[in-house]
Design a protein around this motif. Sequence first.
Motif, mmCIF file in Angstrom:
data_model
loop_
_atom_site.group_PDB
_atom_site.id
_atom_site.type_symbol
_atom_site.label_atom_id
_atom_site.label_comp_id
_atom_site.label_asym_id
_atom_site.label_seq_id
_atom_site.Cartn_x
_atom_site.Cartn_y
_atom_site.Cartn_z
ATOM 1 N N GLU A 1 -17.671 8.731 -34.946
ATOM 2 C CA GLU A 1 -18.634 7.780 -34.237
ATOM 3 C C GLU A 1 -19.473 8.823 -32.800
ATOM 4 N N LYS B 1 -21.560 11.049 -35.087
ATOM 5 C CA LYS B 1 -23.480 9.953 -35.144
ATOM 6 C C LYS B 1 -24.292 9.896 -34.459
ATOM 7 N N GLN B 2 -23.532 9.791 -32.975
ATOM 8 C CA GLN B 2 -24.868 9.504 -32.561
ATOM 9 C C GLN B 2 -24.938 11.788 -31.422
ATOM 10 N N SER B 3 -24.116 12.402 -31.417
ATOM 11 C CA SER B 3 -24.503 13.616 -31.152
ATOM 12 C C SER B 3 -25.342 14.538 -32.341
ATOM 13 N N LEU B 4 -25.388 13.714 -32.804
ATOM 14 C CA LEU B 4 -26.072 14.432 -34.410
ATOM 15 C C LEU B 4 -27.461 13.461 -35.147
ATOM 16 N N GLY B 5 -26.897 12.643 -34.698
ATOM 17 C CA GLY B 5 -28.425 11.510 -34.983
ATOM 18 C C GLY B 5 -28.664 11.489 -36.829
ATOM 19 N N VAL B 6 -30.270 11.832 -36.939
ATOM 20 C CA VAL B 6 -30.755 12.152 -37.354
ATOM 21 C C VAL B 6 -30.665 13.624 -38.866
ATOM 22 N N LEU C 1 -27.254 14.226 -39.380
ATOM 23 C CA LEU C 1 -26.334 14.158 -39.720
ATOM 24 C C LEU C 1 -26.399 12.877 -41.079
ATOM 25 N N GLU C 2 -27.636 12.229 -41.185
ATOM 26 C CA GLU C 2 -28.158 11.470 -41.703
ATOM 27 C C GLU C 2 -28.284 11.998 -42.753
ATOM 28 N N ASP C 3 -29.420 13.266 -42.347
ATOM 29 C CA ASP C 3 -30.445 14.069 -43.185
ATOM 30 C C ASP C 3 -29.011 14.476 -44.180
ATOM 31 N N TYR D 1 -24.846 4.278 -43.128
ATOM 32 C CA TYR D 1 -26.138 4.770 -43.724
ATOM 33 C C TYR D 1 -26.690 4.559 -44.821
#
Lengths: 349, 167
Positions: free
Chosen positions: A255, A258-263, A265-267, A302
């Motif tokens: 979690e 997910k919050q700190s890296l945002g996009v 991490l998704e990338d 994701y």
Amino acid sequence: MGIETFLTRPLAPALERGGRDDDVVMSTRIRLARNIDGVPFELKMSDSDQKAVLKAFEHAQTRRPNDVPELILFRMRDLSPLVRAVLVEKHLISPDLMEKEGGAVVLSDDEMVSVMLNEEDHVRLQVFRPGLDLSGAYALSSRIDDWLEETIDWAFDETLGYKTSCPTNTGTGMRASVMMHLPGLVMAKRIQALIPAIQKVGLTVRGVYGEGSEAEGGVFQISNQVTLGLSEGEILENLEGIVRQVIEHERMSREMLKQSLGVALEDRIFRSLGTLRYARSLSSKEALTRLSDVLLGVYLGYIEGLSAKKLSALWVSIRPGFLQYTAGKSLDAGARDMARARLLREALR
Amino acid sequence: MLCENCGKRPATFHFTKIVNGQKTEMHLCEECAREKGELLPMSKDAFSIHHLLSGMMHDLSQRPAASSGERLSCPSCGWTYEDLIQTSRFGCSECYDTFRAQLRPIFRRLHGSEAHTGKVPRRGEERLSKRRKIEALKKELEQKIAEEAFEEAAKLRDKLRALEKEA
């Protein structure tokens, strides 16, 4: 049932159903080490001693009760080196047993039970369960132990408990292991602090894939070290307590990332999915790393339309032995990397 | 500085070894260092459980308490104390009895304990409880004899005989 059935399915039917906490815990295993009284241990065994162990097991088989699943025996000497390698990759036998011509493995058709004969100990019975289920796995392993004990005298000492070939297993002879997927703790660099902390409380942690401390794919196994002085129940309680904490830490790390890296991490997760879908050559190490990312992506929401079960199966089917068995021929490293990429491409299209 | 092994390539690896207080220095090129196994002073299986264990058992065997076991060998399988230390494995189940005294510190160090408190084989449990009953009866019998209560003692003796026959 022939051995082929076990070699063509990467995921054991026993592990297909999701278990408790299976977003972090892949599987649970209990192993009980037992030796037959009056038969020398591994390092002093003769061929006829090894035969006696197989015979004792086969005799017990004739009196199998209904609550013990049907078990099929395969002798190592009847299995090719490649077949043995696949069984190792599925964790059904140990690398040690693979080398033992006088050894045998006994499997239930759903692969929940695997009994190794003439390994380091005469009998090493293993029970696998999906997710976190130490008590369920122990209950079945103890039941099988009771059944075998009806016809076999175990080497047992009133003070020291079950006598095993190596003093690290003396006492309960039990090794309980929980296989965990910890990509969050690895990515957050918290695993380095966690490992020594776990080791301080009488447990061990090791990477399941890859050598040494480098755990490929973020898969770790936590198991008990102590087998003497604590009862089975106490050992399982300790392990479960620690595993629960690790589960919570892993979920928090995911979690937090997910919050700190945002996009970012998704990338990373989608780049990994892209690589698996389009690459033409993939090493085992890279494939495991990418699969780990994608599995994390599924759990974080994701990636949709891909099941964790399917990914878990790929985890095994990309291993060198499994790839070669499926190809029906031996492949060198370069050819394996290509076959691996092709398999992943087709599976994830 | 040239490699002191081949004398051809420059020495790029410099080792200081201290063995039993004796200091030796070595200057080798990469190739010779690898050949001599000095580049990775620990062999691949240096951390295998048996290796570590055998190292630990060797340390323990240096203690005076353990030295009494040095000449022991297992009457059943012939395993010696040396074999036990070298392999950190037992030869057979009787080795546990042969080396019992030497094993205590090993189990204490490995497990922090020397007594099993877990599962007992079911048939073993019966045997165990019978043996415990027999011991309790024996004690009671001795007491009755000391008290000169011979009639009761005779009854106990019969009970004891019957139990011993069963066991």
